[in-house]
Design an enzyme around this catalytic site. Structure first.
Site, short mmCIF file in Angstrom:
data_model
loop_
_atom_site.label_atom_id
_atom_site.label_comp_id
_atom_site.label_asym_id
_atom_site.label_seq_id
_atom_site.Cartn_x
_atom_site.Cartn_y
_atom_site.Cartn_z
N LYS A 178 0.88 -1.18 0.00
CA LYS A 178 0.00 0.00 0.00
C LYS A 178 0.92 1.22 0.00
O LYS A 178 1.43 1.64 1.04
CB LYS A 178 -0.87 -0.01 1.26
CG LYS A 178 -2.22 0.67 1.11
CD LYS A 178 -2.17 2.11 0.68
CE LYS A 178 -1.89 3.05 1.83
NZ LYS A 178 -1.70 4.46 1.37
N GLU A 253 9.16 1.19 11.09
CA GLU A 253 10.25 2.13 10.77
C GLU A 253 9.65 3.52 10.81
O GLU A 253 8.92 3.92 9.90
CB GLU A 253 10.80 1.85 9.35
CG GLU A 253 11.49 0.51 9.20
CD GLU A 253 12.90 0.50 9.78
OE1 GLU A 253 13.32 1.52 10.36
OE2 GLU A 253 13.55 -0.54 9.66
N CYS A 287 13.69 10.25 6.98
CA CYS A 287 13.54 9.80 8.37
C CYS A 287 14.83 10.00 9.15
O CYS A 287 14.80 10.41 10.30
CB CYS A 287 13.12 8.34 8.40
SG CYS A 287 14.21 7.26 7.47
N GLU A 386 9.96 16.12 14.83
CA GLU A 386 10.39 15.88 13.46
C GLU A 386 9.61 16.84 12.56
O GLU A 386 8.40 16.74 12.42
CB GLU A 386 10.05 14.43 13.08
CG GLU A 386 10.57 14.05 11.73
CD GLU A 386 10.16 12.64 11.32
OE1 GLU A 386 8.98 12.28 11.49
OE2 GLU A 386 11.02 11.90 10.82
#
Ligand code: NAD
Length: 484
Positions: A178, A253, A287, A386
């Site tokens: 997906k 992750e 990331c 973040e």
């Protein structure tokens, strides 16, 4: 606009069962350029059923029964096709995700490496024989889970598909991917290439759509045996909860706030270009972006000045021009980064330098200049959250212990880098950092496919990449035989 890109199920393009679609927007100019299928739970059911049939009820389906060396050969054929179609994939990825061409090329090359690495690994990952009591033989098998789901973000679509799917396939699993609703075209194309390579129908399926629809249907599906999720910490929680309903294992992750620690004895000529690259790569939407730079006080002003000079020269422009930085992925992401910078200024944090946006960049594009902030307090949101944008937060430290404390003082723990010529300190500090990867005198955001990657704390759990990934996509069965 009619649907230009359908799902890919059983090696065929398949329309969504309810005919709905989602527009794809080119981040470089804000215009719609394609319509993807808006997957729903029925579409996910079809894809999971196809993956189950390819695996087989007892692993005896067309994919499940293949010998490891045969799986390896098919992955090698896919690698050859990725290589042959490299330019096409680069163009797709660059437009879809707003990536400068060289970044998209690096991503497609990484996909190629995943195919090659796991092609080679397919017949070299095996179980064990355990010396137990003399009357027993104990065999430990490493079995594939069966049907695996891969939920992929928009920032590195083709690379993360390679990272999640190739080890799963090498180990004998089938896949339902997906991709993100914001960037998915390269992934659909790779699935087509796999069919061309000879992968049996159902081995790799792709259902596009929104996370709360297709993504939720996949992560909570009772017949999906393992989920690999790459994305934000909040959605990671939802996915783990949904899979937990069926006690299905998950690899997460998630995000990061990775520190670059610069000691006074560092080789600044080597360090600074890497530190700048580590935050502007993919416009900060990485990331493992090195979004905090911690500098030992005696060289702090010098480092700020050198970084500021570089930041002022950085230009954001349309991806196709292969600029320093492309656009952000979408309008909401641009607004998020703008809001963070406004918050920093409101709280008195000094902007040490700002890059520019090319004057002729299309007005509808989602551009943000590179920003260097200095003296950011350790507990401020700019040092903790973040952002996913080209914003570097700098701060000074006085002692090694303080550097470690600041580096570890976020809820994340994905990656870190330290820059020092002192060999004893390299290992001492590296071992104290609470995260999944530490780079010493280098920083490899997205680095080699051989290197295990994964986080601790809110950065997730489980490991991908390298041989380590094969542990996550298999389960152990122990067979104890009494022979006397
Ligand atoms: P996101 O969490 O919004 O979306 C990731 C994927 O999850 C998308 O495919 C999305 O459609 C899907 N999704 C959304 N809601 C869902 C739901 N309720 N159920 C199931 N699936 C759902 O993340 P994003 O904005 O696409 O990506 C950015 C994030 O990804 C950042 O936090 C970044 O750090 C992280 N990331 C981590 C790594 C890593 O390797 N650790 C790599 C790349 C990106």
């Amino acid at each position: 606009m009619t649907i230009t890109h359908l799902h890919f199920i059983k090696n065929q393009r398949v329309a969504p069962s309810d005919g709905r679609s989602i527009p794809l927007i080119d981040p470089s100019d804000g215009t719609e350029f394609a319509q993807i299928a808006r997957g729903n739970s029925e579409d996910v059911n079809r894809a999971v059923a196809a993956a189950r049939a390819a695996f087989g009820e007892q692993g005896n389906g067309p994919w499940g029964k293949l010998a490891p060396m045969e799986r390896g050969r098919l992955l090698a054929k896919l690698a050859a096709l990725v290589d042959k179609h490299r330019d096409e994939l680069v163009k797709l990825e660059s437009r879809d995700a707003g990536k400068p061409t060289r970044t998209a090329l690096a991503d497609v090359t990484a996909l190629l490496r995943y195919c090659e690495f796991y092609s080679g690994a397919a017949d070299k990952f095996y179980g064990d024989v355990i010396p137990y009591q003399s009357i027993f033989a104990v065999l430990v098998f490493r079995e594939p889970h069966g049907v695996t789901g891969q939920i992929v973000p928009w920032n590195y679509p083709v690379q993360i598909m390679g990272r999640s799917c190739m080890p799963a396939l090498a180990a004998g699993n089938t896949c339902v991917v997906k991709p993100s609703e914001d960037a998915c075209l390269s992934i659909l194309r790779v699935a087509e290439l796999a069919a061309e390579a000879g992968f049996p129908p159902g081995a790799i399926n792709v259902v596009t759509g929104y996370g709360h629809e297709a993504g939720a249907a996949l992560s909570g599906h009772p017949d999906v045996d393992h989920i690999s999720f790459t994305g934000s910490p909040d959605v990671g929680k939802l996915v783990a909860r949904a899979a937990g309903e069926h006690h299905h294992p998950v690899t997460l992750e998630l995000g990061g706030k990775s520190p670059q620690i610069v000691f006074a004895d560092a080789d600044l000529d080597a360090a600074l270009p890497v530190i700048v690259g580590g935050i502007i790569q993919n416009c900060g939407q990485t990331c493992v972006a090195g979004s905090r730079v911690l500098v030992e006080r005696p060289i702090y002003e010098q480092v700020i000045e050198l970084l500021a000079t570089k930041f002022r020269s950085l230009v954001a422009a349309p991806a196709i021009r292969d600029p320093d930085m492309g656009p952000l992925i979408r309008a909401t992401q641009l607004k998020r980064v703008q809001d963070f910078v406004a918050l920093a200024e409101r709280d008195g944090i000094q902007v040490a330098a700002r890059g520019t946006i090319a004057p002729d960049a299309p007005r509808g594009g989602f551009y943000h200049p590179a920003v260097l902030l200095r003296d950011v307090p350790h507990d401020h949101r700019l040092a903790q959250d973040e952002l996913f944008g080209p914003v570097l937060s700098a701060m000074a430290f006085d002692t090694e212990d303080e550097a470690v404390r600041i580096a570890n003082n976020t809820r994340f723990g994905l990656a870190a880098a330290l820059w020092t010529r002192d060999g004893a300190r390299q290992l001492r500090v590296a071992r104290k950092l609470v995260c999944g990867q530490v780079f010493v005198n280098n920083f490899g955001a997205g680095g080699g496919v051989e290197l295990p990657l994964g986080g601790v704390k809110h950065s997730g759990y489980g490991r991908e990449k390298g041989m380590e990934a094969l542990h996550g996509v298999t389960r152990v069965k122990t067979i104890v035989i009494k022979h006397d």
